[in-house]
Write an enzyme that holds these catalytic residues in place. Structure first.
Site, mmCIF file in Angstrom:
data_model
loop_
_atom_site.group_PDB
_atom_site.id
_atom_site.type_symbol
_atom_site.label_atom_id
_atom_site.label_comp_id
_atom_site.label_asym_id
_atom_site.label_seq_id
_atom_site.Cartn_x
_atom_site.Cartn_y
_atom_site.Cartn_z
ATOM 1 N N ARG A 30 0.984 -1.311 0.043
ATOM 2 C CA ARG A 30 0.016 0.052 0.053
ATOM 3 C C ARG A 30 0.781 1.180 0.044
ATOM 4 N NH1 ARG A 30 -5.028 -2.024 0.267
ATOM 5 N NH2 ARG A 30 -5.140 -3.883 1.189
ATOM 6 N N ASP A 31 0.430 2.080 -0.782
ATOM 7 C CA ASP A 31 1.261 3.486 -0.867
ATOM 8 C C ASP A 31 1.068 4.228 0.435
ATOM 9 O OD1 ASP A 31 2.053 5.455 -3.568
ATOM 10 O OD2 ASP A 31 1.752 6.175 -1.604
ATOM 11 N N ILE A 32 2.317 4.702 0.652
ATOM 12 C CA ILE A 32 2.338 5.508 1.978
ATOM 13 C C ILE A 32 1.386 6.779 2.363
ATOM 14 C CG2 ILE A 32 4.183 7.133 1.600
ATOM 15 C CD1 ILE A 32 5.439 5.928 4.278
ATOM 16 N N ASN A 88 5.055 6.150 -13.798
ATOM 17 C CA ASN A 88 5.498 7.443 -14.141
ATOM 18 C C ASN A 88 6.828 7.250 -14.514
ATOM 19 O OD1 ASN A 88 3.066 9.071 -13.333
ATOM 20 N ND2 ASN A 88 3.791 8.718 -11.200
ATOM 21 N N GLU A 96 8.991 10.055 -8.174
ATOM 22 C CA GLU A 96 9.742 10.572 -7.269
ATOM 23 C C GLU A 96 10.780 9.395 -6.599
ATOM 24 O OE1 GLU A 96 6.697 11.281 -4.446
ATOM 25 O OE2 GLU A 96 6.465 13.374 -5.141
ATOM 26 N N VAL A 97 10.365 8.036 -6.952
ATOM 27 C CA VAL A 97 11.122 6.789 -6.478
ATOM 28 C C VAL A 97 11.821 6.268 -7.754
ATOM 29 C CG1 VAL A 97 11.201 4.732 -5.190
ATOM 30 C CG2 VAL A 97 9.670 6.646 -4.332
ATOM 31 N N HIS A 101 7.647 1.378 -10.690
ATOM 32 C CA HIS A 101 6.580 0.869 -9.728
ATOM 33 C C HIS A 101 5.178 1.319 -10.774
ATOM 34 C CE1 HIS A 101 8.037 4.755 -8.519
ATOM 35 N NE2 HIS A 101 6.428 5.150 -8.318
ATOM 36 N N MET A 102 4.277 0.425 -10.571
ATOM 37 C CA MET A 102 2.899 0.531 -10.972
ATOM 38 C C MET A 102 2.032 0.953 -10.174
ATOM 39 S SD MET A 102 0.944 -1.923 -13.092
ATOM 40 C CE MET A 102 1.693 -2.282 -14.623
ATOM 41 N N HIS A 103 1.304 2.174 -10.140
ATOM 42 C CA HIS A 103 0.305 2.361 -9.307
ATOM 43 C C HIS A 103 -1.152 1.625 -9.562
ATOM 44 C CE1 HIS A 103 2.416 6.314 -7.635
ATOM 45 N NE2 HIS A 103 2.767 6.081 -8.795
HETATM 46 P P1 DGP Z 1 5.831 8.202 -8.013
HETATM 47 O O1 DGP Z 1 5.720 9.684 -8.183
HETATM 48 O O2 DGP Z 1 5.275 7.410 -9.164
HETATM 49 O O3 DGP Z 1 7.574 7.876 -7.951
HETATM 50 O O4 DGP Z 1 5.405 7.577 -6.797
HETATM 51 C C1 DGP Z 1 5.956 7.254 -5.675
HETATM 52 C C2 DGP Z 1 5.057 6.824 -4.639
HETATM 53 O O5 DGP Z 1 5.524 5.848 -3.630
HETATM 54 C C3 DGP Z 1 4.361 7.859 -3.766
HETATM 55 O O6 DGP Z 1 2.811 7.731 -4.280
HETATM 56 C C4 DGP Z 1 4.548 7.611 -2.369
HETATM 57 C C5 DGP Z 1 5.210 6.217 -2.455
HETATM 58 N N1 DGP Z 1 6.160 5.971 -1.423
HETATM 59 C C6 DGP Z 1 7.290 6.731 -1.396
HETATM 60 N N2 DGP Z 1 7.924 6.058 -0.109
HETATM 61 C C7 DGP Z 1 7.275 5.234 0.151
HETATM 62 C C8 DGP Z 1 7.519 4.445 1.490
HETATM 63 O O7 DGP Z 1 8.564 4.268 2.239
HETATM 64 N N3 DGP Z 1 6.449 3.434 1.736
HETATM 65 C C9 DGP Z 1 5.336 3.387 1.050
HETATM 66 N N4 DGP Z 1 4.385 2.600 1.149
HETATM 67 N N5 DGP Z 1 5.187 4.009 0.024
HETATM 68 C C10 DGP Z 1 6.028 5.117 -0.522
#
Ligand code: DGP
Length: 115
Positions: A30-32, A88, A96-97, A101-103
């Protein structure tokens, strides 16, 4: 060598995350900072920084990411109403990361793609 991100630590369970699925190829958690009632990230266990870095060798794993997304959508009960899958790449898309990753987003009407 690409630099590891926090996602590698999540895959190895060195830091906490709400992991909903994991196998030898991918991990989903799950996204944070959820943007919808269901917001799950599906990532390859192998570090690939951006979509620009994928190769033909990654095709089976990339297809598997979509199969896993569909299974999770069903588990979450959002398959019938629908959901959105987003990946993205780099700054104009807001990546950002730097571990692809696929949302998986759903659980409400998500509106138009670009707002
Ligand atoms: P993007 O903008 O596509 O790179 O999305 C990165 C996503 O990663 C963003 O929606 C927040 C999520 N995220 C970043 N750090 C963490 C983390 O430490 N844990 C979790 N569960 N999600 C994270």
């Amino acid at each position: 060598m690409a630099e590891e991100t926090i996602f590698s630590k999540i895959i190895r369970r060195e830091i906490a995350a709400d992991i909903v699925f994991q196998d030898d190829k991918v991990t989903a958690f799950r996204d944070i900072s959820p943007q919808a009632p269901t917001h799950i990230l599906i990532i390859p266990n192998k570090l690939i920084p951006t979509i620009n870095d994928v190769t033909e060798q990654d095709e089976a794993m990339l297809g598997h990411m979509i199969t896993v997304a569909a299974k999770i959508a069903k588990q979450e009960g959002i398959d019938a109403n629908g959901y959105r899958l987003i990946m993205n790449c780099n700054k104009d898309a807001g990546q950002e990361v730097f571990h692809i990753h696929m949302h998986l987003l759903g659980g409400k009407n998500l509106g138009r793609l670009l707002g």
